[in-house]
Design a protein around this motif. Structure first.
Motif, mmCIF file in Angstrom:
data_model
loop_
_atom_site.group_PDB
_atom_site.id
_atom_site.type_symbol
_atom_site.label_atom_id
_atom_site.label_comp_id
_atom_site.label_asym_id
_atom_site.label_seq_id
_atom_site.Cartn_x
_atom_site.Cartn_y
_atom_site.Cartn_z
ATOM 1 N N GLY A 89 29.379 -47.491 -11.143
ATOM 2 C CA GLY A 89 28.820 -48.826 -11.327
ATOM 3 C C GLY A 89 28.958 -49.308 -12.756
ATOM 4 O O GLY A 89 29.301 -50.468 -13.003
ATOM 5 N N LEU A 90 28.705 -48.431 -13.709
ATOM 6 C CA LEU A 90 28.828 -48.785 -15.118
ATOM 7 C C LEU A 90 30.271 -49.155 -15.460
ATOM 8 O O LEU A 90 30.523 -50.165 -16.122
ATOM 9 C CB LEU A 90 28.354 -47.634 -15.996
ATOM 10 N N VAL A 91 31.214 -48.350 -14.981
ATOM 11 C CA VAL A 91 32.631 -48.637 -15.239
ATOM 12 C C VAL A 91 33.028 -49.978 -14.631
ATOM 13 O O VAL A 91 33.728 -50.781 -15.260
ATOM 14 C CB VAL A 91 33.526 -47.492 -14.692
ATOM 15 N N LEU A 92 32.562 -50.241 -13.431
ATOM 16 C CA LEU A 92 32.889 -51.505 -12.763
ATOM 17 C C LEU A 92 32.288 -52.694 -13.503
ATOM 18 O O LEU A 92 32.949 -53.730 -13.692
ATOM 19 C CB LEU A 92 32.403 -51.468 -11.317
ATOM 20 N N ILE A 93 31.040 -52.576 -13.954
ATOM 21 C CA ILE A 93 30.401 -53.666 -14.693
ATOM 22 C C ILE A 93 31.138 -53.927 -16.003
ATOM 23 O O ILE A 93 31.392 -55.083 -16.363
ATOM 24 C CB ILE A 93 28.907 -53.350 -14.938
ATOM 25 N N VAL A 94 31.518 -52.867 -16.711
ATOM 26 C CA VAL A 94 32.265 -53.036 -17.965
ATOM 27 C C VAL A 94 33.617 -53.706 -17.681
ATOM 28 O O VAL A 94 34.039 -54.610 -18.417
ATOM 29 C CB VAL A 94 32.445 -51.682 -18.681
ATOM 30 N N ALA A 95 34.293 -53.309 -16.601
ATOM 31 C CA ALA A 95 35.585 -53.914 -16.254
ATOM 32 C C ALA A 95 35.426 -55.401 -15.934
ATOM 33 O O ALA A 95 36.260 -56.227 -16.345
ATOM 34 C CB ALA A 95 36.209 -53.182 -15.067
ATOM 35 N N VAL A 96 34.375 -55.766 -15.226
ATOM 36 C CA VAL A 96 34.133 -57.173 -14.893
ATOM 37 C C VAL A 96 33.858 -57.980 -16.166
ATOM 38 O O VAL A 96 34.374 -59.088 -16.332
ATOM 39 C CB VAL A 96 32.971 -57.310 -13.878
ATOM 40 N N ILE A 97 33.062 -57.419 -17.068
ATOM 41 C CA ILE A 97 32.759 -58.121 -18.323
ATOM 42 C C ILE A 97 34.033 -58.310 -19.145
ATOM 43 O O ILE A 97 34.292 -59.407 -19.665
ATOM 44 C CB ILE A 97 31.682 -57.368 -19.117
ATOM 45 N N ILE A 98 34.841 -57.265 -19.255
ATOM 46 C CA ILE A 98 36.094 -57.368 -20.021
ATOM 47 C C ILE A 98 37.034 -58.373 -19.372
ATOM 48 O O ILE A 98 37.648 -59.208 -20.061
ATOM 49 C CB ILE A 98 36.762 -55.984 -20.167
ATOM 50 N N ALA A 99 37.168 -58.338 -18.057
ATOM 51 C CA ALA A 99 38.038 -59.292 -17.363
ATOM 52 C C ALA A 99 37.554 -60.725 -17.569
ATOM 53 O O ALA A 99 38.362 -61.644 -17.767
ATOM 54 C CB ALA A 99 38.096 -58.957 -15.876
ATOM 55 N N PHE A 100 36.231 -60.940 -17.552
ATOM 56 C CA PHE A 100 35.676 -62.272 -17.798
ATOM 57 C C PHE A 100 36.041 -62.746 -19.205
ATOM 58 O O PHE A 100 36.487 -63.877 -19.392
ATOM 59 C CB PHE A 100 34.155 -62.257 -17.614
ATOM 60 N N ILE A 101 35.880 -61.867 -20.194
ATOM 61 C CA ILE A 101 36.187 -62.240 -21.579
ATOM 62 C C ILE A 101 37.667 -62.574 -21.739
ATOM 63 O O ILE A 101 38.033 -63.559 -22.389
ATOM 64 C CB ILE A 101 35.751 -61.116 -22.542
ATOM 65 N N VAL A 102 38.535 -61.776 -21.122
ATOM 66 C CA VAL A 102 39.975 -62.035 -21.203
ATOM 67 C C VAL A 102 40.316 -63.383 -20.557
ATOM 68 O O VAL A 102 41.088 -64.176 -21.110
ATOM 69 C CB VAL A 102 40.773 -60.885 -20.545
ATOM 70 N N GLU A 103 39.728 -63.657 -19.403
ATOM 71 C CA GLU A 103 39.986 -64.930 -18.711
ATOM 72 C C GLU A 103 39.544 -66.119 -19.565
ATOM 73 O O GLU A 103 40.260 -67.102 -19.684
ATOM 74 C CB GLU A 103 39.252 -64.960 -17.365
ATOM 75 N N VAL A 104 38.352 -66.030 -20.144
ATOM 76 C CA VAL A 104 37.845 -67.123 -20.979
ATOM 77 C C VAL A 104 38.707 -67.274 -22.230
ATOM 78 O O VAL A 104 39.023 -68.391 -22.647
ATOM 79 C CB VAL A 104 36.355 -66.881 -21.328
ATOM 80 N N ALA A 105 39.126 -66.152 -22.823
ATOM 81 C CA ALA A 105 39.967 -66.202 -24.021
ATOM 82 C C ALA A 105 41.330 -66.826 -23.742
ATOM 83 O O ALA A 105 41.949 -67.390 -24.646
ATOM 84 C CB ALA A 105 40.141 -64.799 -24.599
ATOM 85 N N GLN A 106 41.780 -66.757 -22.499
ATOM 86 C CA GLN A 106 43.061 -67.360 -22.117
ATOM 87 C C GLN A 106 42.904 -68.821 -21.708
ATOM 88 O O GLN A 106 43.845 -69.447 -21.251
ATOM 89 C CB GLN A 106 43.704 -66.567 -20.981
ATOM 90 N N GLY A 107 41.700 -69.340 -21.850
ATOM 91 C CA GLY A 107 41.475 -70.752 -21.545
ATOM 92 C C GLY A 107 41.107 -71.025 -20.097
ATOM 93 O O GLY A 107 41.053 -72.185 -19.687
ATOM 94 N N HIS A 108 40.855 -69.997 -19.315
ATOM 95 C CA HIS A 108 40.461 -70.174 -17.923
ATOM 96 C C HIS A 108 38.937 -70.230 -17.833
ATOM 97 O O HIS A 108 38.227 -70.019 -18.809
ATOM 98 C CB HIS A 108 41.006 -69.039 -17.060
ATOM 99 N N ASN A 109 38.428 -70.479 -16.637
ATOM 100 C CA ASN A 109 36.980 -70.613 -16.489
ATOM 101 C C ASN A 109 36.269 -69.285 -16.200
ATOM 102 O O ASN A 109 35.057 -69.258 -16.061
ATOM 103 C CB ASN A 109 36.645 -71.632 -15.404
ATOM 104 N N GLY A 110 36.986 -68.202 -16.094
ATOM 105 C CA GLY A 110 36.359 -66.898 -15.907
ATOM 106 C C GLY A 110 36.111 -66.498 -14.473
ATOM 107 O O GLY A 110 35.579 -65.429 -14.205
ATOM 108 N N GLU A 111 36.471 -67.366 -13.534
ATOM 109 C CA GLU A 111 36.280 -67.012 -12.122
ATOM 110 C C GLU A 111 37.327 -66.011 -11.693
ATOM 111 O O GLU A 111 38.457 -66.078 -12.148
ATOM 112 C CB GLU A 111 36.372 -68.270 -11.246
#
Length: 135
Positions: A89-111
């Motif tokens: 669960g911890l690994v999955l939560i960290v992966a979701v947070i990192i993926a959200f940050i990468v998406e936002v940094a690329q100019g996307h909405n994070g969905e």
């Protein structure tokens, strides 16, 4: 040897639970891939899931596999399962947070990572409340 609870068979601790679930999930994956016009990928998915289920079913001499299946479970395996679940669960939560940050940094909405993170956070809070009330 089957485990019983109150005179009823405990299906979750049967050696057949994971293999049966694996085959059912393989069929679901096959169906989803056929609908998505990728039948070859669906057959591969089904094959992998059937092989995994068969390995779990015939690997009964291994203490680890019996612990995963549930028919060789004791307090030690219950604690290992709890710790492994928490770590996954911890690994999955960290992966979701990192993926959200990468998406936002690329100019996307994070969905869809925003709502996946929200579901994870809300599930954690709800579990804490329920466990606190029960303790």
């Amino acid at each position: 040897m089957s485990t019983t609870t109150g005179g009823k068979r405990d299906v979750m601790h049967s050696k057949w639970t994971i293999p049966a679930f694996s085959v059912v999930m393989g069929l679901v994956l096959l169906g989803a891939n056929v609908v998505g016009h990728q039948p070859v990928l669906g057959l591969w998915s089904l094959g992998i899931m059937v092989l995994f289920g068969a390995a779990v079913l015939v690997g009964g001499r291994s203490e680890t596999i019996r612990g995963l299946r549930g028919d060789g479970r004791d307090e030690r395996f219950a604690m290992l399962d709890l710790q492994a679940t928490a770590m996954a669960g911890l690994v999955l939560i960290v992966a979701v947070i990192i993926a959200f940050i990468v998406e936002v940094a690329q100019g996307h909405n994070g969905e869809p990572y925003d709502w996946l993170g929200a579901i994870g956070g809300l599930a954690y809070l709800a579990a804490m409340v329920v466990l606190r009330v029960r303790s």
